[in-house]
Design an enzyme around this catalytic site. Structure first.
Site, mmCIF file in Angstrom:
data_model
loop_
_atom_site.group_PDB
_atom_site.id
_atom_site.type_symbol
_atom_site.label_atom_id
_atom_site.label_comp_id
_atom_site.label_asym_id
_atom_site.label_seq_id
_atom_site.Cartn_x
_atom_site.Cartn_y
_atom_site.Cartn_z
ATOM 1 N N GLU A 154 0.817 -1.215 0.000
ATOM 2 C CA GLU A 154 0.000 0.000 0.000
ATOM 3 C C GLU A 154 0.853 1.269 0.000
ATOM 4 O OE1 GLU A 154 -2.854 -0.459 3.144
ATOM 5 O OE2 GLU A 154 -3.733 -2.228 2.204
ATOM 6 N N LYS A 214 -15.753 -1.125 1.744
ATOM 7 C CA LYS A 214 -14.945 -1.703 0.662
ATOM 8 C C LYS A 214 -15.915 -2.322 -0.340
ATOM 9 C CE LYS A 214 -10.906 -2.957 3.494
ATOM 10 N NZ LYS A 214 -10.280 -4.060 4.259
#
Length: 431
Positions: A208, A341
């Site tokens: 990330e 999400k």
């Protein structure tokens, strides 16, 4: 008169995500040549209650991670049913795919197949109207830019280092607007690199975009971040707050205890709550995600009673963007925020339903990426469309993360004077 533009074609292909694993990309073309293209993200630490991401399990191809089955499901099962439908009828398209799948967790067709179509339909519809996706989904009131929740130190399952906690993040609460917020975060990120380098620690980046150094304790991650904040010329607490994703489900043991496997420490649920309360008392922490396991409802109750009025307690694995799980949490009074999400639930409609349910109950909603991402920036538009006020989409490094931030810059520019940046007001439910 209802506007009607039929969907002419739906086509899926296999592409690569940011980890080099295959994922699904879908193109939807509506009459008049309006094209919507969407690609689907994928998580590394996944909740047990998430919708199913269909993989081929063919070990001779992409080590079993191919998505040809999901692609075929789009091209041969979903496409013939969706073609001819009104591109503006998002709810009907999503419902049709859910019914076509017929399972509670989308395991027959795959959430990755269904989500790709769902998002591509929305994008084609926005294109047909000449609107930004955020305007199409959110309407005239879509104007709040999110405060970034930027993951700059990785641990847990996201990194091969000595840190148990999965993510340490910074939130630029003192910024005046999104553009300034992004600059502040980038400056802290670069200063953190210098701080780590000066201590002889690794500055390689993880999935990330955050750093993954070997630290003596998990707490040291907070300390080096605060040092970087000050080095960048900012004030911890005023300009920046800290957010943590513990991903405690990964630590949860069958006997109900928590095992910090990288440092060989075991804690009871009561000790876990004490640990978080201690850190929240010592440092300017504003948000804690998955501080206890998705299975540990009792632990969640203890955590919420102790910290629920002071800091944001985000349910990720706990709620998995699912209204049934969220409803249970609201009734039991656990957590005060939900992580959103899109691929945990698998359609745009169900995602928006979860955000709406959270907001009605006074829970905040944090729009989030996955550790396996693509250049698709849909979640940036969803964050603004729903005025969620917060976005979690990695460090200001790696194009798969920066794509979302750059899209938010464009949206803020397009909104002009109407754009709002909430700062600390994003946490309207805290005392």
């Amino acid at each position: 008169m209802k506007q009607y533009i039929p969907i002419e074609s739906v086509f899926a292909r296999e592409i690569l995500d940011s980890r080099g694993n295959p994922t699904v990309e879908v193109e939807v073309i509506a009459e008049g040549g309006f094209i919507g293209r969407a690609s689907v993200p994928s998580g590394a630490s996944t909740g047990a209650f998430e919708a199913v991401e269909l993989r081929d399990e063919n070990s001779g191809r992409y080590m079993g991670k191919g998505v040809e089955t999901a692609v075929d499901n789009v091209n041969n099962t979903i496409a013939p049913e969706v073609e001819g439908m009104n591109v503006f009828d998002q709810v009907a398209v999503d419902k049709l795919m859910i019914d076509l799948d017929g399972t509670p967790n989308k395991e027959r067709l795959g959430a990755n197949a269904i989500l790709g179509v769902s998002l591509a339909v929305a994008k084609a519809a926005a294109e047909a109207l000449g609107l930004g996706l955020y305007q199409y989904i959110g309407g005239v009131n879509a104007k709040t830019l999110p405060v970034p929740m930027m993951n700059i130190i990785n641990g847990g399952k996201h990194a091969d280092n000595s840190v148990n906690i999965q993510e340490f993040m910074i939130m630029p609460v003192g910024a005046e607007n999104f553009k300034e917020a992004l600059r502040m975060c980038a400056e802290v990120f670069h200063n953190l690199k210098k701080v780590l380098h000066s201590k002889g620690l690794s500055t390689a980046v993880g999935d990330e975009g955050g750093f993954a150094p070997n630290l003596e304790t998990d707490e040291q991650a907070i300390q080096v971040i605060l040092e970087a904040v000050e080095k960048a010329g900012y004030k911890p607490g005023n300009d920046f707050r800290i957010a943590i994703d513990a991903a405690a489900t990964e630590m949860y043991q069958e006997d109900g205890s928590y095992f910090f496997w990288k440092s060989n420490i075991r804690k009871s649920k009561e000790e876990m709550v004490d640990y978080w309360a201690d850190l929240a008392g010592k440092y300017p922490i504003i948000s804690l995600e998955d501080g206890v396991s998705e299975e540990d409802w009792e632990g969640w109750k203890l955590l919420t009673e102790r910290l629920g009025s002071k800091i944001q307690l985000v349910g990720d694995d706990l709620f998995v963007t699912n209204t049934k799980r969220l409803e249970k949490g609201i009734k039991q009074g656990v957590a005060n925020s939900i992580l959103i999400k899109v691929n945990q639930i698998g359609t745009l409609t169900e995602t928006l339903d979860a955000i709406q349910m959270a907001n009605r109950a006074g829970y905040t909603a944090v729009t989030s990426h996955r550790s396996g991402e693509t250049e698709d920036a849909t979640i940036a538009d969803i964050a603004v469309a729903t005025n969620s006020g917060q976005i979690k989409t990695g460090a200001p490094s790696r194009t798969d993360r920066v794509a979302k931030y750059n899209q938010l810059l464009r949206i803020e520019e397009e909104l002009g004077e109407v754009a709002e940046f909430p700062g600390l007001k994003a946490w309207y439910n805290l005392k």
